[in-house]
Design a protein around this motif. Sequence first.
Motif, short mmCIF file in Angstrom:
data_model
loop_
_atom_site.label_atom_id
_atom_site.label_comp_id
_atom_site.label_asym_id
_atom_site.label_seq_id
_atom_site.Cartn_x
_atom_site.Cartn_y
_atom_site.Cartn_z
N TYR A 15 0.83 -1.21 0.00
CA TYR A 15 0.00 0.00 0.00
C TYR A 15 0.87 1.26 0.00
CZ TYR A 15 -4.25 -2.69 0.80
OH TYR A 15 -5.31 -3.55 0.66
N GLU A 16 1.94 1.23 0.78
CA GLU A 16 2.85 2.36 0.83
C GLU A 16 3.48 2.59 -0.55
OE1 GLU A 16 7.05 3.70 2.92
OE2 GLU A 16 6.06 1.88 3.62
N LEU A 17 3.91 1.51 -1.18
CA LEU A 17 4.51 1.60 -2.52
C LEU A 17 3.52 2.18 -3.53
CD1 LEU A 17 6.72 0.91 -4.62
CD2 LEU A 17 5.70 -1.36 -4.76
N LEU A 18 2.30 1.67 -3.52
CA LEU A 18 1.29 2.16 -4.46
C LEU A 18 0.97 3.63 -4.20
CD1 LEU A 18 -1.11 -0.91 -4.53
CD2 LEU A 18 0.30 -0.06 -6.42
N ALA A 19 0.87 4.01 -2.94
CA ALA A 19 0.58 5.41 -2.60
C ALA A 19 1.72 6.32 -3.06
CB ALA A 19 0.35 5.56 -1.10
N ASP A 20 2.95 5.90 -2.83
CA ASP A 20 4.11 6.69 -3.24
C ASP A 20 4.19 6.80 -4.76
OD1 ASP A 20 4.79 7.08 -0.59
OD2 ASP A 20 6.45 5.63 -0.60
N PHE A 21 3.90 5.70 -5.43
CA PHE A 21 3.95 5.70 -6.89
C PHE A 21 2.87 6.61 -7.47
CE2 PHE A 21 3.07 3.76 -11.10
CZ PHE A 21 4.31 4.03 -11.67
N ARG A 22 1.65 6.52 -6.96
CA ARG A 22 0.57 7.40 -7.42
C ARG A 22 0.92 8.87 -7.16
NH1 ARG A 22 -3.94 5.94 -10.39
NH2 ARG A 22 -4.63 7.91 -9.57
N TYR A 23 1.54 9.13 -6.02
CA TYR A 23 1.95 10.50 -5.69
C TYR A 23 2.98 11.01 -6.70
CZ TYR A 23 4.12 14.38 -3.19
OH TYR A 23 4.64 15.60 -2.85
N ALA A 24 3.96 10.16 -7.03
CA ALA A 24 4.98 10.55 -8.01
C ALA A 24 4.35 10.81 -9.38
CB ALA A 24 6.06 9.47 -8.11
N LEU A 25 3.43 9.97 -9.78
CA LEU A 25 2.74 10.17 -11.06
C LEU A 25 1.96 11.47 -11.06
CD1 LEU A 25 1.35 6.60 -11.89
CD2 LEU A 25 3.28 7.77 -12.97
N ARG A 26 1.24 11.72 -9.98
CA ARG A 26 0.42 12.93 -9.89
C ARG A 26 1.29 14.19 -9.86
NH1 ARG A 26 -2.43 15.69 -12.01
NH2 ARG A 26 -3.47 17.32 -10.90
N LYS A 27 2.42 14.11 -9.16
CA LYS A 27 3.35 15.24 -9.13
C LYS A 27 3.86 15.56 -10.54
CE LYS A 27 6.97 16.35 -6.33
NZ LYS A 27 8.05 16.15 -5.39
N PHE A 28 4.20 14.52 -11.29
CA PHE A 28 4.68 14.73 -12.66
C PHE A 28 3.56 15.28 -13.53
CE2 PHE A 28 5.63 13.48 -17.02
CZ PHE A 28 6.86 14.10 -17.18
N ALA A 29 2.36 14.74 -13.37
CA ALA A 29 1.21 15.23 -14.16
C ALA A 29 0.94 16.70 -13.84
CB ALA A 29 -0.03 14.38 -13.88
N ALA A 30 1.02 17.08 -12.58
CA ALA A 30 0.79 18.48 -12.20
C ALA A 30 1.88 19.37 -12.79
CB ALA A 30 0.76 18.62 -10.67
N PHE A 31 3.13 18.91 -12.74
CA PHE A 31 4.22 19.66 -13.36
C PHE A 31 3.93 19.86 -14.84
CE2 PHE A 31 7.81 19.29 -16.20
CZ PHE A 31 8.54 20.42 -15.87
N SER A 32 3.52 18.79 -15.51
CA SER A 32 3.26 18.83 -16.95
C SER A 32 2.12 19.78 -17.29
CB SER A 32 2.94 17.42 -17.46
OG SER A 32 2.72 17.43 -18.84
N GLU A 33 1.04 19.72 -16.51
CA GLU A 33 -0.10 20.60 -16.74
C GLU A 33 0.30 22.06 -16.58
OE1 GLU A 33 -2.97 19.11 -13.94
OE2 GLU A 33 -3.13 17.19 -15.00
N ASN A 34 1.08 22.36 -15.54
CA ASN A 34 1.53 23.74 -15.31
C ASN A 34 2.48 24.22 -16.40
OD1 ASN A 34 0.01 24.11 -12.96
ND2 ASN A 34 1.63 23.25 -11.68
N ALA A 35 3.36 23.35 -16.85
CA ALA A 35 4.30 23.73 -17.91
C ALA A 35 3.55 24.04 -19.20
CB ALA A 35 5.32 22.61 -18.14
N ALA A 36 2.55 23.22 -19.53
CA ALA A 36 1.76 23.45 -20.74
C ALA A 36 0.95 24.74 -20.60
CB ALA A 36 0.83 22.26 -21.00
N ALA A 37 0.35 24.94 -19.44
CA ALA A 37 -0.45 26.15 -19.21
C ALA A 37 0.41 27.40 -19.34
CB ALA A 37 -1.12 26.10 -17.84
N GLY A 38 1.66 27.30 -18.93
CA GLY A 38 2.57 28.43 -19.04
C GLY A 38 2.82 28.84 -20.48
N LEU A 39 2.52 27.94 -21.42
CA LEU A 39 2.66 28.24 -22.85
C LEU A 39 1.28 28.31 -23.53
CD1 LEU A 39 5.76 26.01 -23.64
CD2 LEU A 39 5.68 28.49 -23.38
N ASP A 40 0.25 28.54 -22.72
CA ASP A 40 -1.13 28.66 -23.20
C ASP A 40 -1.63 27.42 -23.92
OD1 ASP A 40 -1.46 31.24 -22.17
OD2 ASP A 40 -0.51 32.13 -23.95
N LEU A 41 -1.22 26.25 -23.43
CA LEU A 41 -1.71 24.99 -23.98
C LEU A 41 -2.48 24.24 -22.90
CD1 LEU A 41 1.20 23.20 -25.90
CD2 LEU A 41 -0.86 24.20 -26.87
#
Length: 150
Positions: A15-41
């Motif tokens: 459970y700890e592994l799955l939670a950490d993995f989901r957190y890492a994925l979500r962190k990357f997704a949030a980074f990606s969304e913000n980077a795209a938004a910064g370029l009006d995408l």
Amino acid sequence: MKRPKPPALPSATDYELLADFRYALRKFAAFSENAAAGLDLMPQQHQALLAIKGSRAGAPARRGLYVGEIAERLLVRPHTAAELVNRLERLDLVRREADPEDGRRVQVVLTGKAERILESLSASHLEELRAMRPLLTRLLTRIDDDTPEH
């Protein structure tokens, strides 16, 4: 007929592994969304551009993807992908070209503007993945660990 053995129940470590993995994925997704938004995408627009640029390994002679292939790569319905391509076309990020091998089909190709935007976004995404490498390595190593903790 022999029934397959059911999977083992998850342990506290699982459970700890799955939670950490989901957190890492979500962190990357949030980074990606913000980077795209910064370029009006919008994130889906960025994802479509990346799919067009990076998904031609099976057909290196082609310059783009068909709308159906974009739909498949983005996990959306073809009509949703067609609307997305229409929006990208209005933004001068893609254009439609007749397929040189089959003139009845239309490829969606990137414009120079899209290439420049995607180059910038991809460079920052690769940097972010490099920064996340230690965490991802630890998580993947834990998945490979053969010692069950049940």
